[in-house]
Design a protein around this motif. Structure first.
Motif, PDB file in Angstrom:
ATOM      1  N   GLY A  29      -8.062  47.444 -88.688  1.00 38.23           N
ATOM      2  CA  GLY A  29      -6.657  47.772 -88.468  1.00 38.23           C
ATOM      3  C   GLY A  29      -6.239  47.309 -87.081  1.00 38.23           C
ATOM      4  N   GLU A  30      -4.929  47.374 -86.839  1.00 37.59           N
ATOM      5  CA  GLU A  30      -4.440  46.988 -85.508  1.00 37.59           C
ATOM      6  C   GLU A  30      -4.706  48.141 -84.542  1.00 37.59           C
ATOM      7  OE1 GLU A  30      -0.148  45.488 -84.024  1.00 37.59           O
ATOM      8  OE2 GLU A  30      -0.605  45.092 -86.137  1.00 37.59           O
ATOM      9  N   ARG A  31      -5.351  47.844 -83.425  1.00 32.92           N
ATOM     10  CA  ARG A  31      -5.657  48.880 -82.434  1.00 32.92           C
ATOM     11  C   ARG A  31      -4.370  49.438 -81.834  1.00 32.92           C
ATOM     12  NH1 ARG A  31     -10.194  51.430 -82.754  1.00 32.92           N
ATOM     13  NH2 ARG A  31     -11.477  50.007 -83.955  1.00 32.92           N
ATOM     14  N   SER A  32      -4.117  50.730 -81.988  1.00 33.34           N
ATOM     15  CA  SER A  32      -2.931  51.324 -81.359  1.00 33.34           C
ATOM     16  C   SER A  32      -3.345  52.092 -80.118  1.00 33.34           C
ATOM     17  CB  SER A  32      -2.199  52.217 -82.352  1.00 33.34           C
ATOM     18  OG  SER A  32      -3.093  53.035 -83.050  1.00 33.34           O
ATOM     19  N   SER A  33      -4.617  52.433 -80.021  1.00 35.61           N
ATOM     20  CA  SER A  33      -5.183  53.060 -78.820  1.00 35.61           C
ATOM     21  C   SER A  33      -6.689  52.817 -78.907  1.00 35.61           C
ATOM     22  CB  SER A  33      -4.880  54.560 -78.787  1.00 35.61           C
ATOM     23  OG  SER A  33      -5.840  55.260 -79.563  1.00 35.61           O
ATOM     24  N   PRO A  34      -7.445  53.072 -77.825  1.00 34.55           N
ATOM     25  CA  PRO A  34      -8.882  52.778 -77.879  1.00 34.55           C
ATOM     26  C   PRO A  34      -9.591  53.498 -79.026  1.00 34.55           C
ATOM     27  CG  PRO A  34      -8.197  53.214 -75.623  1.00 34.55           C
ATOM     28  CD  PRO A  34      -7.018  53.526 -76.492  1.00 34.55           C
ATOM     29  N   THR A  35      -9.062  54.618 -79.496  1.00 31.64           N
ATOM     30  CA  THR A  35      -9.760  55.365 -80.546  1.00 31.64           C
ATOM     31  C   THR A  35      -9.015  55.346 -81.873  1.00 31.64           C
ATOM     32  OG1 THR A  35      -8.642  57.374 -79.847  1.00 31.64           O
ATOM     33  CG2 THR A  35     -10.839  56.967 -78.920  1.00 31.64           C
ATOM     34  N   GLN A  36      -7.891  54.631 -81.909  1.00 33.54           N
ATOM     35  CA  GLN A  36      -7.111  54.693 -83.134  1.00 33.54           C
ATOM     36  C   GLN A  36      -6.651  53.305 -83.586  1.00 33.54           C
ATOM     37  OE1 GLN A  36      -3.725  57.602 -83.168  1.00 33.54           O
ATOM     38  NE2 GLN A  36      -5.348  58.726 -84.227  1.00 33.54           N
ATOM     39  N   ALA A  37      -6.685  53.085 -84.910  1.00 32.68           N
ATOM     40  CA  ALA A  37      -6.197  51.830 -85.455  1.00 32.68           C
ATOM     41  C   ALA A  37      -5.138  52.140 -86.507  1.00 32.68           C
ATOM     42  CB  ALA A  37      -7.348  51.045 -86.079  1.00 32.68           C
ATOM     43  N   SER A  38      -4.299  51.144 -86.726  1.00 32.22           N
ATOM     44  CA  SER A  38      -3.203  51.344 -87.668  1.00 32.22           C
ATOM     45  C   SER A  38      -3.354  50.381 -88.856  1.00 32.22           C
ATOM     46  CB  SER A  38      -1.895  51.105 -86.909  1.00 32.22           C
ATOM     47  OG  SER A  38      -0.843  50.908 -87.816  1.00 32.22           O
ATOM     48  N   TYR A  39      -3.157  50.918 -90.041  1.00 28.61           N
ATOM     49  CA  TYR A  39      -3.369  50.137 -91.269  1.00 28.61           C
ATOM     50  C   TYR A  39      -2.054  49.955 -92.020  1.00 28.61           C
ATOM     51  CZ  TYR A  39      -8.116  51.374 -90.052  1.00 28.61           C
ATOM     52  OH  TYR A  39      -9.286  51.528 -89.376  1.00 28.61           O
ATOM     53  N   GLY A  40      -1.989  48.897 -92.829  1.00 35.09           N
ATOM     54  CA  GLY A  40      -0.754  48.607 -93.550  1.00 35.09           C
ATOM     55  C   GLY A  40      -0.970  48.507 -95.056  1.00 35.09           C
TER      56      GLY A  40
END
Lengths: 202, 202
Positions: A29-40
């Motif tokens: 996913g696209e990294r939105s923060s060092p510990t979080q990714a965003s999926y589509g």
């Protein structure tokens, strides 16, 4: 969306999604923060394809080949269809005698050099299993298989979506593997209908 | 012949033959002495059927059902074919919605009361798997499946041997199960031929 939301949207548990990410079957996913990714939605679609293949009994190696075709699709439609089809064709061990399988291919109007060896090997393997069981397909029945399976293949090919490469690969891969249980189940129902037509219902 | 000769004639190891005897899949031989039994060609044939089913992925429970049909064949040909076919149809857990499967049956000219529920359930299950994957069979393709699988079933039924009940059951059971890999393999080859016809070969 977050991984938990991707799990809800796809019906795939978070732990399984993480496994697919580690196995590189699903893109990061696209990294939105060092510990979080965003999926589509592309991730939801990809998970649908993976689950469908796994449900159809395709192993992780086969899924990886299909994902490879999806990620780097060949330009020529023929190569594309062949690669997608080959990705989900089980490899037969050994070097089977392809003589009879080749003869059947030629009766369908095909040429050996235009067919993947794994596909001919699968036909040869099926013929060898029948022979070991002492079962001969009567010639008029074999003729019916060749004629009507060709007609089915023509109808399937004619319906290949031209909207995008992804759509075409998805259609070929899922249409080849996932539709197999439907075809076999419909054949059994058709046999029951034919028996009832031929012998009455007792 | 002795059990060792039966093993040679059938290609099945003695230990496996003993297992089939214990499981009552193979009838006892004729006792020629307290420690020896004599086997005949019927045993070789039965072993061929058992091995073929096992090779085709049918479990021991399925093999037992087929053996049951072989040993107590129904008198009516329709019941006979149905029983043989049902013996090798996997049972689907749960109670699937049969609406769409029944509609397909009716399009093939069949009636729900003349079809085994397990066979319709298998169609329903296959349709549900496709739906879960978000894959829709285009209507012209479904029409081709129904038309051409009916034609295949008619050809298969027309070739059912009338020589004996054993021959007919053997033909239906092996023709249903063992031929499935051949049909799927031929379909993939047919798809390759159709793709080559449609798109050229790159």
């Amino acid at each position: 969306m977050r991984i938990s939301e991707l799990s809800t949207a796809s019906g795939v548990p978070v732990a399984t999604i993480k496994y697919y990410l580690r196995e590189k079957l699903l893109p990061e996913g696209e990294r939105s923060s060092p510990t979080q990714a965003s999926y589509g939605t592309a991730h939801v679609q990809r998970l649908g394809v993976i689950r469908a293949l796994v449900d159809a009994g395709v192993g992780i190696a086969g899924v990886r080949k299909v994902v490879g075709v999806l990620e780097e699709p060949p330009e020529n439609p023929y190569d594309l269809l062949g690669a997608a089809n080959a990705a989900v064709t089980p490899v037969i061990a050994g070097e089977p005698d392809l003589t009879e399988a080749t003869a059947l291919l030629e009766r369908m109007g095909g040429a050996p050099e235009k067919c993947f060896p794994d596909q001919l090997a699968a036909v040869a393997h099926a013929l060898a299993t029948l022979e070991r069981a002492g079962f001969t397909v009567p010639e008029p029945v074999m003729a019916a298989y060749l004629e009507h399976l060709s007609a089915i293949a023509d109808a399937e090919l004619a319906a290949t979506p031209a909207t995008s490469i992804e759509d075409a690969v998805r259609y070929v891969v899922l249409g080849t593997t996932l539709v197999e249980p439907l075809i076999l189940a419909l054949r059994r129902v058709a046999e029951q209908v034919a028996a009832s037509r031929r012998f009455g219902t007792g």
